[in-house]
Scaffold this motif. Structure first.
Motif, short mmCIF file in Angstrom:
data_model
loop_
_atom_site.label_atom_id
_atom_site.label_comp_id
_atom_site.label_asym_id
_atom_site.label_seq_id
_atom_site.Cartn_x
_atom_site.Cartn_y
_atom_site.Cartn_z
N TRP A 213 0.82 -1.28 -0.05
CA TRP A 213 0.12 -0.18 -0.18
C TRP A 213 0.94 1.11 -0.22
O TRP A 213 1.82 1.54 0.77
CB TRP A 213 -0.82 0.01 1.27
CG TRP A 213 -1.72 1.13 1.35
CD1 TRP A 213 -2.92 1.42 0.76
CD2 TRP A 213 -1.40 2.29 2.11
NE1 TRP A 213 -3.53 2.62 1.20
CE2 TRP A 213 -2.55 3.33 1.79
CE3 TRP A 213 -0.35 2.81 2.67
CZ2 TRP A 213 -2.56 4.70 2.30
CZ3 TRP A 213 -0.44 4.26 3.31
CH2 TRP A 213 -1.81 4.81 3.00
N GLY A 214 0.42 2.25 -0.79
CA GLY A 214 1.32 3.45 -0.91
C GLY A 214 2.52 3.55 -1.55
O GLY A 214 3.11 4.52 -1.51
N HIS A 215 2.91 2.42 -2.05
CA HIS A 215 4.42 2.48 -2.78
C HIS A 215 5.44 2.63 -2.10
O HIS A 215 6.37 3.48 -2.47
CB HIS A 215 4.18 3.06 -4.14
CG HIS A 215 3.26 2.56 -5.03
ND1 HIS A 215 3.40 1.64 -5.92
CD2 HIS A 215 1.70 3.02 -5.16
CE1 HIS A 215 2.55 1.30 -6.63
NE2 HIS A 215 1.59 2.10 -6.25
N LEU A 231 3.19 4.45 -10.11
CA LEU A 231 1.96 4.32 -9.56
C LEU A 231 1.64 2.75 -9.56
O LEU A 231 0.99 2.08 -8.58
CB LEU A 231 0.72 5.08 -10.13
CG LEU A 231 -0.54 4.92 -9.64
CD1 LEU A 231 -0.64 5.22 -8.04
CD2 LEU A 231 -1.58 5.87 -10.49
N GLN A 236 1.19 -2.86 -6.61
CA GLN A 236 0.00 -2.45 -5.98
C GLN A 236 -1.12 -2.99 -6.05
O GLN A 236 -1.95 -3.32 -5.31
CB GLN A 236 -0.14 -1.23 -7.21
CG GLN A 236 -1.58 -0.25 -7.06
CD GLN A 236 -1.73 0.27 -5.79
OE1 GLN A 236 -0.67 0.93 -5.32
NE2 GLN A 236 -2.72 0.44 -5.04
N ASN A 287 0.18 11.37 1.09
CA ASN A 287 -0.03 10.54 -0.12
C ASN A 287 -0.78 11.63 -1.25
O ASN A 287 -2.11 11.83 -1.33
CB ASN A 287 -1.35 9.65 0.34
CG ASN A 287 -2.03 8.80 -0.84
OD1 ASN A 287 -1.63 8.93 -2.15
ND2 ASN A 287 -3.12 8.34 -0.44
N GLY A 290 -1.58 9.92 -5.13
CA GLY A 290 -2.85 8.82 -5.26
C GLY A 290 -3.94 9.18 -5.55
O GLY A 290 -3.95 10.44 -5.90
N HIS A 294 -6.22 4.08 -5.05
CA HIS A 294 -4.68 3.64 -5.06
C HIS A 294 -3.89 4.63 -4.21
O HIS A 294 -3.66 5.67 -5.07
CB HIS A 294 -4.56 3.65 -6.32
CG HIS A 294 -5.23 2.35 -7.01
ND1 HIS A 294 -4.87 1.06 -6.90
CD2 HIS A 294 -6.22 2.55 -8.35
CE1 HIS A 294 -5.75 0.39 -7.61
NE2 HIS A 294 -6.45 1.21 -8.43
N ALA A 295 -3.54 4.32 -3.14
CA ALA A 295 -2.57 5.25 -2.53
C ALA A 295 -1.16 5.38 -3.01
O ALA A 295 -0.82 4.33 -3.67
CB ALA A 295 -2.56 4.89 -1.03
N TYR A 296 -0.47 6.61 -3.10
CA TYR A 296 0.62 6.80 -3.54
C TYR A 296 1.61 7.78 -2.80
O TYR A 296 1.32 8.66 -2.90
CB TYR A 296 0.89 6.97 -4.94
CG TYR A 296 2.13 6.93 -5.62
CD1 TYR A 296 2.82 8.08 -5.70
CD2 TYR A 296 2.53 5.81 -6.06
CE1 TYR A 296 4.09 8.17 -6.43
CE2 TYR A 296 3.87 5.86 -6.62
CZ TYR A 296 4.60 7.04 -6.75
OH TYR A 296 5.90 6.99 -7.36
#
Length: 743
Positions: A213-215, A231, A236, A287, A290, A294-296
């Motif tokens: 989660w979140g890369h 992403l 992911q 974040n 994102g 889809h959290a990034y």
């Protein structure tokens, strides 16, 4: 003639006896049991419309409720022992999170287990003024949460060391679960499919959507994170999606992490705050790149919050988000998440937020939240009742394992004296935290886990003192005070070369009725050593009789039992019983002590059938004019809990009391000083007759009121215990009132 009897209430935890600090301030929640690694949540457990605070402590896996008695904009919470039992059904180990997962507006409890699995306990109403909890077996299989990994279901793993983030991570209306993977530096998202599958949010149907989660990944070399740059790359999506890629190789992860998910910057995406077991600060993950599904994470702020006083908490900060000052906005609360080796007496920090929940600005407001309202003695509390100044009122002596000082990362052990400065009817204690100046004495730097025992060892009529300790021997202090204030003079260590292994816990008692003190010592192995006094009243000579007295062994073979004995006539049958504090938290009862050292003592269950927390120690004495025993229980958290017997029936001459399921009135504050406020639960314009009796049954006050709320002046009332009786057309009820004089 009739009686007021509170026998139907049985034994109960108490918070009514006042404890005063040396500066004159009163501890608002003195008997709350202390805190070492508290985890905070909020819920309205008395159904009065205000969010109360519940603490689960990692140190002993116990819940402690604090009632919200604040006005708007105020932070005032009272230890509420009357609600403690509602959490008995919640079997939590190491962590607990308070989250409304079923969308009914009431917080439920997610619990870690000893095997790093997760249980869920749903809040249910109990009557009109309390709640309860039942395990939700529908939220998983066989009582624990499950999740879908690929095409199959398995138990959801959330390591016992961590605190996961449980929240609606993708803003779809149901509750998701974020946790570090097993031996992984990545955070797994277990997405709840309740809304997708059923169109409702009142259940948990978890699916491991991503193992990254979140890369980002936790940095193994410092307290920060490594950010990934694509992403849809890395990891992911779920394991059977065509775009799935295995996470990159990673270094060894830290041994523990705490997480708090929240929107830090108002972009309607979940950011993350993380604490680590090896560090004193926390870092923020933003974040910004994102989307809701889809959290990034694209930026990291270490030493959060850099715009104010950065968090500095020794060690392993747990991070919690709740409205502590009742202004309608959540604040950040931090506390150690280590069971050992972290600040243990003045550590809980609050950062107030005066903006909004989803774009907070935190400002440090201080340390010691709620903790400073407790009797707080660091780690371990080993109590003993003792009239130290021979004034006929029972004082309290308490040894501890020690206060942890972050500056040099050492424990400093000491004795505390709670001096009874109240009356014979109503005790009140003034606390002196460094009795005999142990904390400043560097003569014995290895003295830890002090356990006091008192008895006349030299025949001069006063009580001398033996101190057990972590090394298993005894320190001896001769009392030269006579009939006045105790005057303890240090004689020496390794008293009579006695050594029972680790953690000696002595008690002096004349078991063979030969008019001199015999010696019993519990130890870390869970056994009790018995030493017969073969000397005289003036010269004690202790000879080892057995290292296995009563055939008692606390704990399983090879494990710590930490036996802490206390001898008292528990059931008032004229024969003494052994109460035994233990590592596992129950206080064991053994019936009718024999004079014969070879006899086996008979186990008779647990004191009040309760788990009081780890490393319990117990003392009992008559502390007021009711002539009933009060039980004082020390625990691993360095706090004390007071457990009071029912009152002796009091002759009022005219009052008949029957147990009521629905209370007639509430009164506050109690204890009171100059004024008592009354609120009636049944609204009526009819008259309400109010009477107040003292302990002798003498009528001290009577008046008729016609409103539902009114105040009573207590001017002229002596300090002591009273009964207030209110008769309305809907019923009659009598409650106990404590009056304290102003200091």
């Amino acid at each position: 003639m009739s009686l007021i009897s509170l026998s139907g209430q049985n034994f109960q935890f108490s918070n009514e006896i006042k404890v005063i600090k040396t500066n004159g301030d009163t501890l608002f929640s003195a008997w709350g049991g202390g805190m070492n690694a508290p985890q905070f949540g909020q819920m309205d457990f008395n159904l009065d419309g205000k969010k109360d605070i519940v603490i689960f402590d990692r140190a002993d896996w116990q819940f402690t409720p604090y009632l919200n008695v604040s006005q708007p904009g105020e932070s005032k919470y009272r230890y509420a022992p009357e609600f403690k039992t509602i959490f008995d059904t919640c079997q939590c180990a190491a962590w607990a999170s308070f989250v409304d997962y079923n969308c009914d507006g009431n917080e439920d409890i997610f619990c870690g287990t000893t095997s790093s699995l997760v249980k869920v306990f749903t809040q249910i109403p109990i009557g009109n003024d309390s709640v309860g909890f039942r395990q939700d077996y529908m939220a998983g299989f066989f009582g624990v949460l499950h999740t879908q990994y690929g095409f199959g279901y398995s138990e959801l793993f959330s390591t016992i060391t961590d605190i996961p983030a449980i929240l609606d991570a993708d803003f779809d209306g149901d509750t998701d679960f974020l946790t570090f993977g097993s031996s992984s530096n990545y955070v797994e998202l277990h997405k709840n499919l309740a809304m997708e599958n059923f169109g409702r949010c009142d259940t948990l149907v978890l699916f491991n959507e991503t193992v990254c989660w979140g890369h980002f990944s936790e940095n193994s070399s410092d307290n920060s994170a490594i950010i990934h740059d694509t992403l849809m790359g890395g990891c992911q999506l779920n394991g059977f999606h065509p775009n799935f890629r295995t996470p990159e190789p990673q270094e060894e992860r830290h041994a523990g992490s705490t997480m708090l998910g929240l929107d830090l910057n108002g972009n309607n995406l979940i950011d993350m705050l993380i604490g680590d077991i090896s560090f004193k600060d926390i870092y923020a993950l933003y974040n910004n790149a994102g989307i809701a599904t889809h959290a990034y994470i694209d930026s990291v702020q270490t030493n959060f919050p850099q715009y104010d006083v950065p968090v500095n908490l020794s060690y392993f900060p747990g991070i919690f988000y709740l409205d502590v000052n009742n202004n309608g906005v959540k604040d950040m609360v931090l506390a150690p998440n280590l069971r050992d080796g972290s600040e243990n007496y003045h550590a809980v920090q609050v950062y107030n937020n005066n903006t909004v929940d989803n774009n907070p600005v935190f400002k440090f407001s201080g340390k010691g939240f709620l903790q400073d309202e407790n009797i707080e003695l660091g780690t371990n509390a080993n109590p003993l009742f003792f009239d130290h100044n021979n004034d006929g009122k029972m004082d309290i002596l308490v040894g501890n394992f020690g206060y942890f000082e972050p500056s040099d990362e050492k424990f400093y052990s000491g004795l505390a004296l709670l001096e009874n400065t109240g009356s014979v009817d109503v005790p009140a204690y003034t606390i002196h935290t460094d009795y005999l100046s142990f904390l400043a004495d560097t003569t014995y730097p290895n003295l830890r886990n002090i356990y006091p025992a008192l008895g006349d060892l030299d025949g001069d009529g006063d009580k001398d003192m033996l101190l057990g300790n972590s090394l298993g021997d005894l320190y001896y202090y001769r009392n030269d005070g006579g009939t006045g204030v105790a005057d303890f003079q240090f004689v020496g260590t390794k008293y009579q070369f006695i050594d029972v292994g680790n953690n000696s816990a002595p008690v002096l008692y004349d078991i063979d009725n030969d008019q001199d003190m015999d010696l019993f010592i519990g130890n870390d192995a869970g056994r009790i050593w018995y030493y017969k006094n073969s000397g005289s009243q003036t010269t004690a000579v202790f000879d080892t009789v057995t290292s296995f007295w009563g055939k008692i062994k606390v704990g399983n073979p090879g494990t710590s039992g930490n036996a802490k004995p206390f001898i008292v006539d528990y059931d008032k049958d004229g024969q003494m019983e052994l109460l035994l504090g233990t590592f596992h938290g129950g206080i064991e009862i053994y019936e009718n002590l024999p004079a014969n050292a070879t006899d086996t003592l008979t186990y008779d269950g647990l004191l009040f059938n309760r788990d009081f927390g780890a490393f319990t120690a117990v003392a009992a004495a008559e502390i007021d004019s009711t002539q009933e025993l009060a039980y004082l229980i020390g625990n691993y958290k360095g706090g004390l809990m007071l457990y009071k017997e029912p009152l002796v029936p009091v002759d009022t001459g005219s009052v008949s009391i029957a147990p009521k399921s629905d209370p007639v009135f509430a009164m506050y504050p109690n204890p009171a000083e100059d004024k008592l406020s009354i609120d009636l639960f049944q609204h009526s314009l009819k008259e309400k007759k109010v009477e107040i009796f003292n302990l002798l049954g003498q009528l001290r006050f009577t008046q008729t009121f016609f409103t539902d709320s009114f105040d009573i002046s207590l001017a002229g009332f002596q300090e002591g215990m009273y009964f207030i009786r209110i008769e309305t057309s809907e019923g009659v009820e009598t409650q106990r009132l404590i009056v304290h004089n102003k200091k």
